[in-house]
Design a protein around this motif. Structure first.
Motif, PDB file in Angstrom:
ATOM      1  N   ASN A 113      36.871   8.999 -33.849  1.00  0.00           N
ATOM      2  CA  ASN A 113      35.660   8.355 -33.616  1.00  0.00           C
ATOM      3  C   ASN A 113      34.457   9.387 -32.991  1.00  0.00           C
ATOM      4  OD1 ASN A 113      33.827   6.192 -32.759  1.00  0.00           O
ATOM      5  ND2 ASN A 113      34.363   6.553 -30.602  1.00  0.00           N
ATOM      6  N   PRO A 114      33.477   9.541 -33.522  1.00  0.00           N
ATOM      7  CA  PRO A 114      32.597  10.714 -33.200  1.00  0.00           C
ATOM      8  C   PRO A 114      31.642  10.133 -31.643  1.00  0.00           C
ATOM      9  CG  PRO A 114      31.652   9.528 -34.970  1.00  0.00           C
ATOM     10  CD  PRO A 114      32.975   8.945 -34.748  1.00  0.00           C
ATOM     11  N   LYS A 115      31.369  11.375 -31.194  1.00  0.00           N
ATOM     12  CA  LYS A 115      30.750  10.984 -29.935  1.00  0.00           C
ATOM     13  C   LYS A 115      29.240  11.243 -30.319  1.00  0.00           C
ATOM     14  CE  LYS A 115      29.863  13.064 -25.289  1.00  0.00           C
ATOM     15  NZ  LYS A 115      30.151  14.417 -24.387  1.00  0.00           N
ATOM     16  N   LEU A 116      28.462  10.040 -29.838  1.00  0.00           N
ATOM     17  CA  LEU A 116      27.384  10.038 -30.308  1.00  0.00           C
ATOM     18  C   LEU A 116      26.393  10.385 -29.088  1.00  0.00           C
ATOM     19  CD1 LEU A 116      27.205   6.557 -32.189  1.00  0.00           C
ATOM     20  CD2 LEU A 116      27.220   8.821 -33.212  1.00  0.00           C
ATOM     21  N   VAL A 117      25.197  11.254 -29.456  1.00  0.00           N
ATOM     22  CA  VAL A 117      24.360  11.904 -28.291  1.00  0.00           C
ATOM     23  C   VAL A 117      22.827  11.432 -28.765  1.00  0.00           C
ATOM     24  CG1 VAL A 117      23.648  14.098 -26.914  1.00  0.00           C
ATOM     25  CG2 VAL A 117      25.937  13.696 -27.832  1.00  0.00           C
ATOM     26  N   ALA A 118      22.078  10.976 -28.008  1.00  0.00           N
ATOM     27  CA  ALA A 118      20.363  10.820 -28.116  1.00  0.00           C
ATOM     28  C   ALA A 118      19.903  12.193 -27.738  1.00  0.00           C
ATOM     29  CB  ALA A 118      20.322   9.708 -27.226  1.00  0.00           C
ATOM     30  N   ARG A 119      19.379  12.645 -28.828  1.00  0.00           N
ATOM     31  CA  ARG A 119      18.582  13.814 -28.432  1.00  0.00           C
ATOM     32  C   ARG A 119      17.726  13.789 -27.605  1.00  0.00           C
ATOM     33  NH1 ARG A 119      22.282  17.579 -29.816  1.00  0.00           N
ATOM     34  NH2 ARG A 119      23.092  17.090 -31.930  1.00  0.00           N
ATOM     35  N   GLU A 120      17.354  14.566 -26.474  1.00  0.00           N
ATOM     36  CA  GLU A 120      16.513  14.635 -25.530  1.00  0.00           C
ATOM     37  C   GLU A 120      15.165  15.045 -25.945  1.00  0.00           C
ATOM     38  OE1 GLU A 120      17.437  16.758 -21.990  1.00  0.00           O
ATOM     39  OE2 GLU A 120      19.034  15.080 -21.432  1.00  0.00           O
ATOM     40  N   VAL A 121      13.910  14.730 -25.670  1.00  0.00           N
ATOM     41  CA  VAL A 121      12.693  14.919 -26.128  1.00  0.00           C
ATOM     42  C   VAL A 121      11.846  15.240 -24.858  1.00  0.00           C
ATOM     43  CG1 VAL A 121      12.628  13.653 -27.953  1.00  0.00           C
ATOM     44  CG2 VAL A 121      11.552  12.847 -25.907  1.00  0.00           C
ATOM     45  N   ASP A 122      10.717  16.024 -25.007  1.00  0.00           N
ATOM     46  CA  ASP A 122      10.040  16.486 -23.819  1.00  0.00           C
ATOM     47  C   ASP A 122       9.342  15.014 -23.243  1.00  0.00           C
ATOM     48  OD1 ASP A 122       8.675  17.665 -21.824  1.00  0.00           O
ATOM     49  OD2 ASP A 122       6.966  18.638 -23.246  1.00  0.00           O
ATOM     50  N   ALA A 123      10.069  14.525 -22.241  1.00  0.00           N
ATOM     51  CA  ALA A 123       9.499  13.337 -21.482  1.00  0.00           C
ATOM     52  C   ALA A 123       8.535  13.718 -20.440  1.00  0.00           C
ATOM     53  CB  ALA A 123      10.811  12.546 -20.758  1.00  0.00           C
ATOM     54  N   LEU A 124       7.348  12.888 -20.339  1.00  0.00           N
ATOM     55  CA  LEU A 124       6.441  13.092 -19.586  1.00  0.00           C
ATOM     56  C   LEU A 124       5.711  12.225 -18.759  1.00  0.00           C
ATOM     57  CD1 LEU A 124       4.181  15.462 -18.842  1.00  0.00           C
ATOM     58  CD2 LEU A 124       3.016  14.517 -20.972  1.00  0.00           C
ATOM     59  N   THR A 125       5.541  12.145 -17.414  1.00  0.00           N
ATOM     60  CA  THR A 125       4.730  11.368 -16.532  1.00  0.00           C
ATOM     61  C   THR A 125       3.511  12.043 -16.249  1.00  0.00           C
ATOM     62  OG1 THR A 125       7.094  10.537 -15.572  1.00  0.00           O
ATOM     63  CG2 THR A 125       4.830  10.028 -14.134  1.00  0.00           C
ATOM     64  N   VAL A 126       2.315  11.232 -16.373  1.00  0.00           N
ATOM     65  CA  VAL A 126       1.010  11.528 -15.912  1.00  0.00           C
ATOM     66  C   VAL A 126       0.377  10.532 -14.688  1.00  0.00           C
ATOM     67  CG1 VAL A 126      -1.392  11.932 -17.091  1.00  0.00           C
ATOM     68  CG2 VAL A 126       0.692  12.722 -18.121  1.00  0.00           C
ATOM     69  N   ALA A 127      -0.171  11.292 -14.004  1.00  0.00           N
ATOM     70  CA  ALA A 127      -0.930  10.683 -13.092  1.00  0.00           C
ATOM     71  C   ALA A 127      -2.354  10.992 -12.941  1.00  0.00           C
ATOM     72  CB  ALA A 127      -0.327  10.689 -11.464  1.00  0.00           C
ATOM     73  N   VAL A 128      -3.163   9.699 -12.770  1.00  0.00           N
ATOM     74  CA  VAL A 128      -4.766  10.288 -12.854  1.00  0.00           C
ATOM     75  C   VAL A 128      -5.191   9.728 -11.569  1.00  0.00           C
ATOM     76  CG1 VAL A 128      -7.060   9.815 -14.016  1.00  0.00           C
ATOM     77  CG2 VAL A 128      -4.638   9.957 -15.456  1.00  0.00           C
ATOM     78  N   PHE A 129      -5.911  10.873 -10.912  1.00  0.00           N
ATOM     79  CA  PHE A 129      -6.373  10.523  -9.718  1.00  0.00           C
ATOM     80  C   PHE A 129      -8.114  10.307  -9.425  1.00  0.00           C
ATOM     81  CE2 PHE A 129      -2.165  12.503  -8.883  1.00  0.00           C
ATOM     82  CZ  PHE A 129      -1.673  12.059  -8.033  1.00  0.00           C
ATOM     83  N   ASP A 130      -8.358   9.343  -8.810  1.00  0.00           N
ATOM     84  CA  ASP A 130      -9.754   9.453  -8.608  1.00  0.00           C
ATOM     85  C   ASP A 130     -10.248  10.106  -7.296  1.00  0.00           C
ATOM     86  OD1 ASP A 130     -12.498   8.606  -8.261  1.00  0.00           O
ATOM     87  OD2 ASP A 130     -12.048   6.367  -7.845  1.00  0.00           O
ATOM     88  N   CYS A 131     -10.810  11.223  -7.489  1.00  0.00           N
ATOM     89  CA  CYS A 131     -11.621  11.855  -6.650  1.00  0.00           C
ATOM     90  C   CYS A 131     -13.026  11.796  -6.180  1.00  0.00           C
ATOM     91  CB  CYS A 131     -11.203  13.243  -6.860  1.00  0.00           C
ATOM     92  SG  CYS A 131      -9.371  13.808  -7.296  1.00  0.00           S
ATOM     93  N   GLY A 132     -13.631  10.658  -6.402  1.00  0.00           N
ATOM     94  CA  GLY A 132     -14.647  10.310  -6.086  1.00  0.00           C
ATOM     95  C   GLY A 132     -14.930  10.023  -4.559  1.00  0.00           C
ATOM     96  N   PRO A 133     -16.275   9.595  -4.298  1.00  0.00           N
ATOM     97  CA  PRO A 133     -16.555   9.389  -2.931  1.00  0.00           C
ATOM     98  C   PRO A 133     -15.620   7.977  -2.356  1.00  0.00           C
ATOM     99  CG  PRO A 133     -18.432   8.584  -4.304  1.00  0.00           C
ATOM    100  CD  PRO A 133     -17.480   9.489  -5.149  1.00  0.00           C
ATOM    101  N   SER A 134     -15.498   7.017  -3.062  1.00  0.00           N
ATOM    102  CA  SER A 134     -14.812   5.904  -2.565  1.00  0.00           C
ATOM    103  C   SER A 134     -13.365   6.064  -2.323  1.00  0.00           C
ATOM    104  CB  SER A 134     -14.511   4.642  -3.679  1.00  0.00           C
ATOM    105  OG  SER A 134     -13.612   5.132  -4.829  1.00  0.00           O
ATOM    106  N   GLN A 135     -12.671   7.503  -2.380  1.00  0.00           N
ATOM    107  CA  GLN A 135     -11.219   7.646  -2.177  1.00  0.00           C
ATOM    108  C   GLN A 135     -11.343   8.913  -1.335  1.00  0.00           C
ATOM    109  OE1 GLN A 135      -8.110   6.002  -3.392  1.00  0.00           O
ATOM    110  NE2 GLN A 135      -9.888   4.560  -3.292  1.00  0.00           N
ATOM    111  N   LEU A 136     -12.531   9.272  -0.649  1.00  0.00           N
ATOM    112  CA  LEU A 136     -12.276  10.453   0.109  1.00  0.00           C
ATOM    113  C   LEU A 136     -11.934  10.168   1.362  1.00  0.00           C
ATOM    114  CD1 LEU A 136     -16.000  12.054  -0.398  1.00  0.00           C
ATOM    115  CD2 LEU A 136     -13.665  12.725  -1.289  1.00  0.00           C
TER     116      LEU A 136
END
Length: 637
Positions: A93-116
């Motif tokens: 019974n072979p061992k099945l492995v899911a190949r890893e990829v370059d997983a990425l999380t991105v956050a976008v920040f509002d740096c305008g006057p309403s968030q100062l």
């Protein structure tokens, strides 16, 4: 730095901050972390490939039948057929492995006057939470600002977090360049969000988890949305929402001074400045004597180790953007002379030398030399002895008066000059030296603390007959300041006071030891607070409080807030942490990298000077975040 176990997952990030700031940021992390929800980002592309053997099974493809089974087919075909019919064959019974990829999380920040302002504190906490969460999932975390679509930055250093704080903009809405969004007449923030969605869709790899923080756009264009709004003078309302869930909370803001440090990117308050301490000699600072601080707190003197010399350091103003430290002045005295007491008068280092037949006032312009008195009981010092506390006053008409506090509680004084009006009953027989006599007297006994309160006066604290007496004395007689009842023995005391015309402000404190259960002991410190203008109804009033500390804590002085509040300055048992202990709270002033050996607290100012075991002079300002570490030329650390 010691952190609660609950903050262990974020220790790598909290180590970027001073202990006090780390506690504040850690509190935000603990409040926001439960609101994030489950981490759904997969670091795999979904395709599984065989890699090695997992185990043996009774079912499988005959391409993976064991070789021993095929050998049985040749040797005993009937048995092979029987085992096949009974389902007894063994397959790999072979061992099945899911190949890893370059997983990425991105956050976008509002740096305008309403968030100062305070809203940026939530941005910083989310930055750390998402970075740690991605790291734990073997993914990457990158971030960008709303008004620069497609521009991503790493999140691997405190400099990157400072870059987030520095990315603020005062433009109400930055123009988006997406033609389709503009043609659709979308609001500016929605156009920016669409540009980010388009840029991230084109990215390789495309981020699997996306966050918008502070944009306040409708819907979930980037997947997760964090809305931060003011909920009051000292509260923020935070909403973290996605298509699956919505969570809300309110955060209480930290003190404005600490918030300002974070927003300015001043995470580490320590600034090291190396100086050339001397041209000849060792220049190694002594660990035996505490630093001496001038009355104006503009100069600090530190003795050399194993040499008859001391460095006098000019103290730069803590508000200066760039520290320019001058080379310290080195003062030397004869090796045949050992100082019994030492003082710093402005930038001039001076001392009292006790010889068998006379006393010598070294580096004092008016007091020079006088025969010993029978009742002075000032023994000749040994090389290992510590300097006695002393204060040198300069009066009008070239008058000088030196006060010295002996270890047995006697306050001694030597005076010379035309303007002296001493109490004759306290004066010894004048000794004629030059034109004016040098007069010696014992000012008081049972004295526990001495501090200069003005250019021409000192305060001293004595305990006698169940009363604690705060007295003032200059070139004339004693002046009573305050008298309070304190029963029992007094082990130690400190004075922190300044005079302003006919008024004085500050405080004083005394220590009493008390027993505990199991033979343990603790010390009780009684602190008396006397604000300026306390006689006015709208001003802070006189008060007192008690602070109970473990016996292995060491109180080294008394500090004060600008509003007049007094607090103890103490060393924790590890001797690396300098604490501020007030009536209702305790906080860390300074966390040292090496054990602290000597500490001096300047009365009436916010300056603290200490020497650590590595022989470094450290200057701490209680009301300023900057800490200076001054290393001698031969510092080995």
């Amino acid at each position: 730095m010691q952190l609660p176990e609950t903050l262990t997952p974020w220790r790598a990030w909290l180590d970027w901050f001073d202990p006090e700031l780390a506690v504040i940021v850690g509190g935000l992390l603990l409040r926001l972390h439960p609101l994030l929800g489950a981490f759904r980002l997969r670091a795999h592309d979904g395709r599984a490939e065989p890699e090695g053997v997992d185990d043996l099974r009774r079912r499988g493809n005959y391409d993976r039948l064991l070789l021993s089974e095929w050998a049985l087919a040749d040797a005993a075909p009937e048995e092979f057929d029987r085992r096949a019919a009974g389902g007894e064959h063994l397959f790999l019974n072979p061992k099945l492995v899911a190949r890893e990829v370059d997983a990425l999380t991105v956050a976008v920040f509002d740096c305008g006057p309403s968030q100062l302002g305070a809203m940026r504190l939530v941005h910083a906490a989310m930055w750390i939470l998402l970075a740690q969460r991605a790291q734990a999932a073997k993914a990457r975390f990158a971030w960008g600002v709303a008004h620069k679509p497609g521009e991503l930055h790493a999140a691997d250093s405190p400099e990157q977090l400072r870059r987030l704080f520095a990315s603020r903009t005062f433009e109400p809405d930055c123009a988006a360049g997406d033609a389709q969004a503009a043609a659709a007449a979308l609001p500016p923030r929605e156009r920016l969000e669409r540009e980010w969605v388009s840029a991230l869709d084109r990215a390789d790899p495309s981020p699997g988890e996306r966050w918008s923080i502070g944009l306040h756009t409708p819907g979930y264009g980037l997947g997760h949305r964090v809305d931060v709004l003011r909920a009051g003078a000292d509260e923020l309302s935070v909403t973290i929402a996605s298509r699956q869930a919505r969570r809300e909370t309110r955060l209480r803001l930290p003190a404005p001074d600490w918030s300002a440090l974070l927003l300015q990117g001043q995470f580490d308050r320590t600034q090291q400045v190396s100086v050339q301490a001397r041209t000849q000699g060792s220049g190694v600072l002594s660990l035996r004597h505490p630093p001496l601080i001038s009355f104006e707190a503009r100069h600090i003197a530190v003795a050399w180790a194993k040499e008859s010399a001391a460095n006098v350091y000019p103290v730069p103003r803590p508000s200066q953007d760039k520290i320019k430290l001058s080379v310290p002045k080195t003062t030397r005295w004869s090796k045949s002379k050992t100082l019994r007491a030492a003082t710093l008068n402005g930038r001039h280092f001076a001392g009292l030398v006790v010889l068998p037949g006379h006393v010598e006032f070294w580096q004092m312009s008016v007091l020079l030399r006088a025969p010993r008195q029978k009742d002075d009981r000032v023994e000749s010092p040994t090389a290992e002895g510590r300097w006695w506390p002393s204060v040198l006053l300069d009066g009008s008409g070239q008058a000088q008066r030196l006060f010295v506090l002996a270890p047995d509680g006697r306050l001694l004084a030597w005076t010379r000059g035309p303007g002296h009006r001493g109490r004759r009953s306290d004066l010894a027989v004048p000794q004629k030296i030059g034109r004016y006599p040098i007069e010696f007297c014992t000012v008081a006994e049972h004295v526990h603390a001495l501090a200069q309160s003005s250019p021409g006066e000192v305060f001293y604290l004595r305990h006698s007959d169940g009363y604690l007496e705060l007295q003032a004395i200059g070139f004339g007689g004693d002046r009573p300041i305050e008298r309070v009842a304190v029963q029992g023995a007094v082990n130690a005391a400190f004075v922190n006071a300044r005079t302003y015309g006919n008024h004085w402000a500050g405080g004083f404190c005394v220590e009493r030891s008390v027993g505990g259960h199991g033979g343990e002991r603790s010390s009780v410190w009684r602190v008396f607070v006397r604000p300026l203008r306390r006689d006015q109804s709208d001003a802070p009033q006189a008060s007192e409080y008690e602070a109970v500390l473990p016996s292995d804590w060491k109180v080294v002085g008394l500090g004060s807030e600008q509003q007049g509040e007094q607090y103890l300055i103490a060393l924790r048992p590890d001797r690396r942490t300098l604490m501020r202990v007030g009536a209702k709270h305790r906080s860390t002033l300074y966390q040292a990298s090496a054990p602290i050996v000597q500490v001096a607290v300047a009365a009436g100012t916010d300056l603290i000077a200490l020497i650590d075991q590595q022989g470094r002079l450290v200057v701490v300002h209680e009301r300023n975040p900057r800490v200076l570490v001054l290393e001698g030329a031969n510092h080995a650390g």
